[in-house]
Scaffold this motif. Structure first.
Motif, mmCIF file in Angstrom:
data_model
loop_
_atom_site.group_PDB
_atom_site.id
_atom_site.type_symbol
_atom_site.label_atom_id
_atom_site.label_comp_id
_atom_site.label_asym_id
_atom_site.label_seq_id
_atom_site.Cartn_x
_atom_site.Cartn_y
_atom_site.Cartn_z
ATOM 1 N N ASN A 162 0.812 -1.208 0.000
ATOM 2 C CA ASN A 162 0.000 0.000 0.000
ATOM 3 C C ASN A 162 0.849 1.263 0.000
ATOM 4 O O ASN A 162 0.342 2.359 -0.160
ATOM 5 C CB ASN A 162 -0.975 0.010 1.180
ATOM 6 C CG ASN A 162 -0.260 0.089 2.521
ATOM 7 O OD1 ASN A 162 0.962 0.192 2.606
ATOM 8 N ND2 ASN A 162 -1.039 0.020 3.582
ATOM 9 N N ASP A 163 2.162 1.116 0.214
ATOM 10 C CA ASP A 163 3.059 2.256 0.256
ATOM 11 C C ASP A 163 4.471 1.750 -0.012
ATOM 12 O O ASP A 163 4.738 0.552 0.071
ATOM 13 C CB ASP A 163 2.977 2.929 1.635
ATOM 14 C CG ASP A 163 3.548 4.343 1.650
ATOM 15 O OD1 ASP A 163 3.918 4.860 0.570
ATOM 16 O OD2 ASP A 163 3.626 4.931 2.736
ATOM 17 N N LYS A 164 5.379 2.658 -0.285
ATOM 18 C CA LYS A 164 6.769 2.268 -0.496
ATOM 19 C C LYS A 164 7.360 1.757 0.817
ATOM 20 O O LYS A 164 6.914 2.128 1.906
ATOM 21 C CB LYS A 164 7.581 3.432 -1.049
ATOM 22 C CG LYS A 164 7.684 4.599 -0.117
ATOM 23 C CD LYS A 164 8.436 5.750 -0.756
ATOM 24 C CE LYS A 164 8.479 6.885 0.245
ATOM 25 N NZ LYS A 164 8.250 8.159 -0.308
ATOM 26 N N LYS A 165 8.350 0.918 0.706
ATOM 27 C CA LYS A 165 9.013 0.316 1.860
ATOM 28 C C LYS A 165 10.519 0.557 1.715
ATOM 29 O O LYS A 165 11.248 -0.263 1.190
ATOM 30 C CB LYS A 165 8.720 -1.192 1.939
ATOM 31 C CG LYS A 165 7.244 -1.551 1.926
ATOM 32 C CD LYS A 165 6.521 -1.039 3.143
ATOM 33 C CE LYS A 165 5.040 -1.376 3.090
ATOM 34 N NZ LYS A 165 4.307 -0.798 4.182
ATOM 35 N N PRO A 166 11.009 1.705 2.167
ATOM 36 C CA PRO A 166 12.421 2.043 1.993
ATOM 37 C C PRO A 166 13.339 1.101 2.770
ATOM 38 O O PRO A 166 13.079 0.770 3.924
ATOM 39 C CB PRO A 166 12.548 3.459 2.528
ATOM 40 C CG PRO A 166 11.170 3.949 2.774
ATOM 41 C CD PRO A 166 10.272 2.773 2.830
ATOM 42 N N MET A 167 14.409 0.688 2.108
ATOM 43 C CA MET A 167 15.415 -0.194 2.693
ATOM 44 C C MET A 167 16.791 0.413 2.433
ATOM 45 O O MET A 167 16.959 1.201 1.511
ATOM 46 C CB MET A 167 15.352 -1.590 2.067
ATOM 47 C CG MET A 167 13.979 -2.241 2.084
ATOM 48 S SD MET A 167 13.371 -2.649 3.713
ATOM 49 C CE MET A 167 14.115 -4.213 3.991
ATOM 50 N N ARG A 168 17.744 0.008 3.247
ATOM 51 C CA ARG A 168 19.119 0.482 3.076
ATOM 52 C C ARG A 168 20.038 -0.723 2.958
ATOM 53 O O ARG A 168 20.007 -1.622 3.803
ATOM 54 C CB ARG A 168 19.528 1.337 4.268
ATOM 55 C CG ARG A 168 20.955 1.870 4.186
ATOM 56 C CD ARG A 168 21.248 2.859 5.295
ATOM 57 N NE ARG A 168 21.224 2.270 6.623
ATOM 58 C CZ ARG A 168 22.309 1.824 7.270
ATOM 59 N NH1 ARG A 168 23.487 1.888 6.718
ATOM 60 N NH2 ARG A 168 22.189 1.320 8.475
#
Length: 190
Positions: A162-168
């Protein structure tokens, strides 16, 4: 407090379906034998040693439970003795020792588990479960072993969210036969 760690084998084009070739998928078996990849085997062993528990969906649980109880050796000993939690609405009495069934609302059950377990809670396979965990921001780390093969078909690791899932990206390694090992952590409040 525990951390949810997804540990997944994946093709270059994101397929996670039937890596061992046991499920009848026409492109199944694309991982090959782990004994042919000593560095991948060492990763699996180190991951199991460092884990506080395993968290599995029903199909992955059934696959592991059919293979590991009868095996011997250090990895088998660790997998057979560690706590295992399986998300299922149909499994009532799991056979594999130290296994507990989580029923009801999976999001609440896993959030509670994170509070109760000290250390990493490893989620191997279980791509349907991991999609739910990602959607609800319960995943703390992704460990992806990317095998150098394009399959062109099959279930992919990620579904819609449902939304972006930022990862590093926090670590990269190149393993046997050009297998890329990538570790990502979830960015909080991004």
């Amino acid at each position: 407090m525990g951390r949810i760690v997804i540990s997944e084998n994946m093709s270059l084009d994101g397929v996670v379906q039937d890596p061992a070739g046991d499920e009848g998928f026409r492109h199944g078996g694309w991982v090959g034998r782990i004994t042919d990849h000593p560095e991948v085997g060492k990763l699996a062993f180190d991951e199991a040693l460092g884990a506080g528990a395993f968290l599995l969906g029903r199909r992955s649980y059934d696959w592991f439970a059919a293979k590991w109880p009868s095996r011997t050796g250090a990895l088998a000993d660790r997998l057979n003795s560690m706590p295992k939690y399986v998300v299922s609405s149909t499994l009532e009495d799991p056979d594999w020792n130290n296994s507990t069934v989580l029923t009801g609302d999976v999001v609440n059950q896993v959030a509670k588990l994170k509070q109760e377990i000290d250390g990493d809670i490893i989620v191997p396979g279980s791509f349907q479960l991991l999609r739910t965990l990602i959607e609800h921001d319960l995943v703390d780390e992704l460990r992806l072993k990317i095998f150098p093969v394009v399959l062109g078909a099959g279930e992919r690791l990620f579904g819609e969210t449902n939304d972006k899932k930022p990862m590093r990206l926090v670590e990269t390694q190149t393993l046997d036969d050009g297998i890329a090992y990538l570790t990502y952590e979830r960015l909080q409040n991004a």
